[in-house]
Design an enzyme around this catalytic site. Structure first.
Site, PDB file in Angstrom:
ATOM      1  N   PRO A   1     -71.482  62.018  69.120  1.00  0.00           N
ATOM      2  CG  PRO A   1     -72.419  62.312  67.036  1.00  0.00           C
ATOM      3  CD  PRO A   1     -71.988  61.252  68.004  1.00  0.00           C
TER       4      PRO A   1
ATOM      5  N   GLY B   1     -66.435  70.170  75.246  1.00  0.00           N
ATOM      6  CA  GLY B   1     -67.619  70.312  76.089  1.00  0.00           C
ATOM      7  C   GLY B   1     -67.327  71.228  77.255  1.00  0.00           C
TER       8      GLY B   1
ATOM      9  CD  GLU C   1     -59.491  72.616  72.046  1.00  0.00           C
ATOM     10  OE1 GLU C   1     -59.872  73.724  72.487  1.00  0.00           O
ATOM     11  OE2 GLU C   1     -58.374  72.435  71.550  1.00  0.00           O
ATOM     12  CG  LEU C   2     -62.393  71.681  78.740  1.00  0.00           C
ATOM     13  CD1 LEU C   2     -61.875  71.516  80.154  1.00  0.00           C
ATOM     14  CD2 LEU C   2     -63.331  70.545  78.385  1.00  0.00           C
TER      15      LEU C   2
ATOM     16  CB  CYS D   1     -66.209  77.411  73.082  1.00  0.00           C
ATOM     17  SG  CYS D   1     -65.419  77.180  71.490  1.00  0.00           S
TER      18      CYS D   1
HETATM   19  P1  NAD Z   1     -71.220  68.770  78.025  1.00  0.00           P
HETATM   20  O1  NAD Z   1     -69.931  68.821  78.705  1.00  0.00           O
HETATM   21  O2  NAD Z   1     -72.461  68.749  78.802  1.00  0.00           O
HETATM   22  O3  NAD Z   1     -71.322  67.504  77.051  1.00  0.00           O
HETATM   23  C1  NAD Z   1     -70.401  67.259  76.033  1.00  0.00           C
HETATM   24  C2  NAD Z   1     -70.413  65.806  75.658  1.00  0.00           C
HETATM   25  O4  NAD Z   1     -69.963  65.023  76.751  1.00  0.00           O
HETATM   26  C3  NAD Z   1     -71.766  65.252  75.251  1.00  0.00           C
HETATM   27  O5  NAD Z   1     -71.584  64.415  74.134  1.00  0.00           O
HETATM   28  C4  NAD Z   1     -72.162  64.430  76.471  1.00  0.00           C
HETATM   29  O6  NAD Z   1     -72.991  63.339  76.166  1.00  0.00           O
HETATM   30  C5  NAD Z   1     -70.827  63.919  76.950  1.00  0.00           C
HETATM   31  N1  NAD Z   1     -70.788  63.574  78.378  1.00  0.00           N
HETATM   32  C6  NAD Z   1     -71.504  64.135  79.384  1.00  0.00           C
HETATM   33  N2  NAD Z   1     -71.136  63.584  80.556  1.00  0.00           N
HETATM   34  C7  NAD Z   1     -70.181  62.673  80.296  1.00  0.00           C
HETATM   35  C8  NAD Z   1     -69.420  61.783  81.107  1.00  0.00           C
HETATM   36  N3  NAD Z   1     -69.562  61.748  82.432  1.00  0.00           N
HETATM   37  N4  NAD Z   1     -68.523  60.980  80.510  1.00  0.00           N
HETATM   38  C9  NAD Z   1     -68.336  61.028  79.154  1.00  0.00           C
HETATM   39  N5  NAD Z   1     -69.036  61.831  78.337  1.00  0.00           N
HETATM   40  C10 NAD Z   1     -69.952  62.656  78.893  1.00  0.00           C
HETATM   41  O7  NAD Z   1     -71.151  70.024  77.042  1.00  0.00           O
HETATM   42  P2  NAD Z   1     -72.331  70.644  76.232  1.00  0.00           P
HETATM   43  O8  NAD Z   1     -73.238  71.309  77.201  1.00  0.00           O
HETATM   44  O9  NAD Z   1     -72.848  69.623  75.264  1.00  0.00           O
HETATM   45  O10 NAD Z   1     -71.568  71.742  75.368  1.00  0.00           O
HETATM   46  C11 NAD Z   1     -71.392  73.044  75.770  1.00  0.00           C
HETATM   47  C12 NAD Z   1     -69.983  73.241  76.298  1.00  0.00           C
HETATM   48  O11 NAD Z   1     -69.030  72.928  75.292  1.00  0.00           O
HETATM   49  C13 NAD Z   1     -69.706  74.668  76.679  1.00  0.00           C
HETATM   50  O12 NAD Z   1     -69.056  74.724  77.926  1.00  0.00           O
HETATM   51  C14 NAD Z   1     -68.782  75.153  75.582  1.00  0.00           C
HETATM   52  O13 NAD Z   1     -67.945  76.200  75.923  1.00  0.00           O
HETATM   53  C15 NAD Z   1     -68.026  73.928  75.263  1.00  0.00           C
HETATM   54  N6  NAD Z   1     -67.420  74.052  73.944  1.00  0.00           N
HETATM   55  C16 NAD Z   1     -66.043  74.158  73.839  1.00  0.00           C
HETATM   56  C17 NAD Z   1     -65.442  74.322  72.605  1.00  0.00           C
HETATM   57  C18 NAD Z   1     -63.956  74.461  72.450  1.00  0.00           C
HETATM   58  O14 NAD Z   1     -63.430  74.230  71.363  1.00  0.00           O
HETATM   59  N7  NAD Z   1     -63.215  74.826  73.476  1.00  0.00           N
HETATM   60  C19 NAD Z   1     -66.227  74.344  71.458  1.00  0.00           C
HETATM   61  C20 NAD Z   1     -67.599  74.258  71.594  1.00  0.00           C
HETATM   62  C21 NAD Z   1     -68.175  74.087  72.857  1.00  0.00           C
END
Ligand code: NAD
Length: 466
Positions: free
Chosen positions: A158, A207, A229-230, A263
């Site tokens: 998470p 993310g 899923e971005l 998202c």
């Molecule tokens: P983020 O990309 O900053 O982080 C997501 C996860 O990735 C976290 O657990 C983080 O620790 C991990 N992470 C960060 N850098 C990493 C790396 N270099 N290598 C591996 N893991 C790494 O996203 P966030 O800010 O936590 O979430 C918001 C984003 O998520 C928004 O852009 C949103 O649109 C997207 N989102 C997409 C969906 C979908 O289904 N398409 C759903 C919900 C949220």
């Protein structure tokens, strides 16, 4: 040591130790060792264990909700997230066995007259998930549950921004020993995420786009499939035949639920000139009435990003009709639902993900213009069309470049999980997490190709010579 911030007080009131690469590798070894037993339980056996997990989640629901509400600063949505998990588990436990049985085929005739084919399926042994902070329970489990049903063991990371719910959720897993052997959560940030990618056989990442690129690169080096899923920048088109009051209510809900930290939030609205005035009047009125109902930004820096996008739009000539100022209240950061008009298409507010309760409204004259504006985006997650009839809305929706189109409503993918849809452009990569492919993507097929006649002799391939 890592600290998590409390979104309501701003205090760094939670401390935890991130898992280092050795610890992640040790968890992966433990899960891998148990996975063959899990897969050998068969679909009905796994479904029975998962149903016991659903009961265990219900037994822990208050504790998980309590921790999640501190993680996110929201009580009602925390409850909705936690109450949804047993339903998700039961839905897959019910659907999974029939779906897996339907995939099995025996002795099918191939196109070659003497050859028959049997296809076997086996799960990728170790599934991994990396989740974001905006819906911590939903997005840590949405891919996990079908992966377990498929027969994978699972390692989930998470977000480090919202780690508190993990301990009570683990207690629900520990209550089901067969499950605890094949499911683990690790806490930590990017380094722990990279360590996880190095260990698993199939990755689901949810993310942001920039992190998604880094994750995809790491997955490519590890040579594993990665489902991404971005982000999104979902448009809503309100056609002239739509009821402007109904459309305004839909636009507000679909944009500001969870303070826009979703998202599938509607982040751009295009309204027909004929009904623009009553639509905007209603939208501003109901947005003001909802000002006290929005929760805080979970991630403090998100407030700065949203404010900067609003300020840049205003500097380029946009007008804020209501809201528009991120406020600090008792250490938490809040933004009232914001309606803004006259935003030019080249500003960050129209091109980048906002992830806040902001509704930029643009007036259009022709449907072709609305479709072109809606499609003028790097994102292609979802979209919405409202019209007087579903047929009219669908005809326009079919022209939009997005994975899921809500017809006469908005952001329906937040509630409807059984409709397969493939994210377009930067919004994602790989098979749909929704619908049956949510499970079948975790299976590898193996073909047993049976020769029932006489094998071809080498002479069948002999060249006639020069
Ligand atoms: P983020 O990309 O900053 O982080 C997501 C996860 O990735 C976290 O657990 C983080 O620790 C991990 N992470 C960060 N850098 C990493 C790396 N270099 N290598 C591996 N893991 C790494 O996203 P966030 O800010 O936590 O979430 C918001 C984003 O998520 C928004 O852009 C949103 O649109 C997207 N989102 C997409 C969906 C979908 O289904 N398409 C759903 C919900 C949220």
């Amino acid at each position: 040591m890592m600290h998590a911030r409390n979104p309501l007080t701003g205090g760094l009131d939670h401390v935890f130790e991130p898992a280092n690469p050795d610890e992640v590798a040790a968890e992966a070894r433990r899960l891998r060792a148990a996975q063959p037993r899990w897969e050998a339980l068969g679909p009905d056996g796994r479904a029975a264990v998962l149903l016991r997990w659903a009961d265990a989640v219900e037994a822990q629901a208050d504790a998980i909700t309590e921790a999640l509400s501190v993680d996110t600063g929201r009580r009602k949505i925390a409850r909705i997230e936690v109450d949804g998990l047993p339903r998700t588990i039961r839905r897959w436990a019910e659907r999974g066995p029939a779906l897996l049985a339907a995939l099995e085929s025996r002795d099918r005739q191939s196109a070659h007259p003497t050859v028959t084919i049997t296809t076997r399926h086996s799960a990728y042994p170790l599934f991994g998930a990396i989740a974001p902070w905006n819906f911590p329970v939903v997005l840590s489990t949405i891919d996990l549950v079908p992966a377990l049903m498929a027969g994978c063991a699972a390692l989930v990371k998470p977000s480090e921004v919202t780690p508190r719910f993990v301990e009570p959720l683990r207690a629900s897993v520990d209550a089901v020993p067969e499950l605890a052997e094949v499911l683990a959560f690790v806490l930590g940030g990017p380094d722990t995420g990279q360590a996880l990618i190095a260990q698993v056989d199939y990755l689901c990442f949810t993310g942001s786009v920039p992190t998604g690129r880094k994750v995809a690169e790491a997955a490519a080096r590890a040579f594993i499939p990665a489902n991404l899923e971005l982000g999104g920048k979902d448009p809503m088109i309100v056609l002239a035949s739509a009821d402007p009051v109904y459309a305004a209510q839909v636009a507000l809900r679909a944009s500001v639920v969870a303070s826009g930290q979703a998202c599938q939030s509607i982040e751009r609205v295009y309204v027909a000139r004929e009904i623009a005035a009553p639509f905007l009047d209603t939208l501003v009125h109901i947005a003001e009435a909802a000002a006290a109902q929005t929760g805080p930004f979970i991630f403090a820096r998100q407030g700065n990003i949203v404010q900067a996008q609003i300020d840049a739009a205003v500097a380029a000539g946009a007008t804020v009709l209501t809201g528009g100022r991120v406020e600090d209240r008792g250490g938490g950061r809040f933004l009232a639902p914001t309606v803004i008009t006259g935003v030019t298409p080249d500003t960050a507010l129209m091109r980048e993900e906002t992830f806040g309760p902001v509704i930029p409204v643009t007036v259009f004259d022709t449907v072709a213009e609305a479709v072109a504006l809606a499609n003028d985006s790097g994102f292609g997650l979802g979209a919405a069309v409202l019209a007087g009839t579903a047929e009219e809305a669908e005809a326009v929706g079919a022209q939009l470049e997005a994975g899921a189109i809500s017809i006469n409503d908005g952001a329906l993918t937040s509630m409807v999980w059984d409709a397969e849809n493939t994210s377009r452009k930067w919004s994602g990569l790989g098979p749909s997490r929704m619908g049956d492919s949510g499970l079948t993507r975790f299976l590898r097929s193996q073909a047993l190709i049976r020769q029932n006649g006489a094998p071809l002799p080498l002479a069948a391939y002999a060249e006639d010579g020069p």
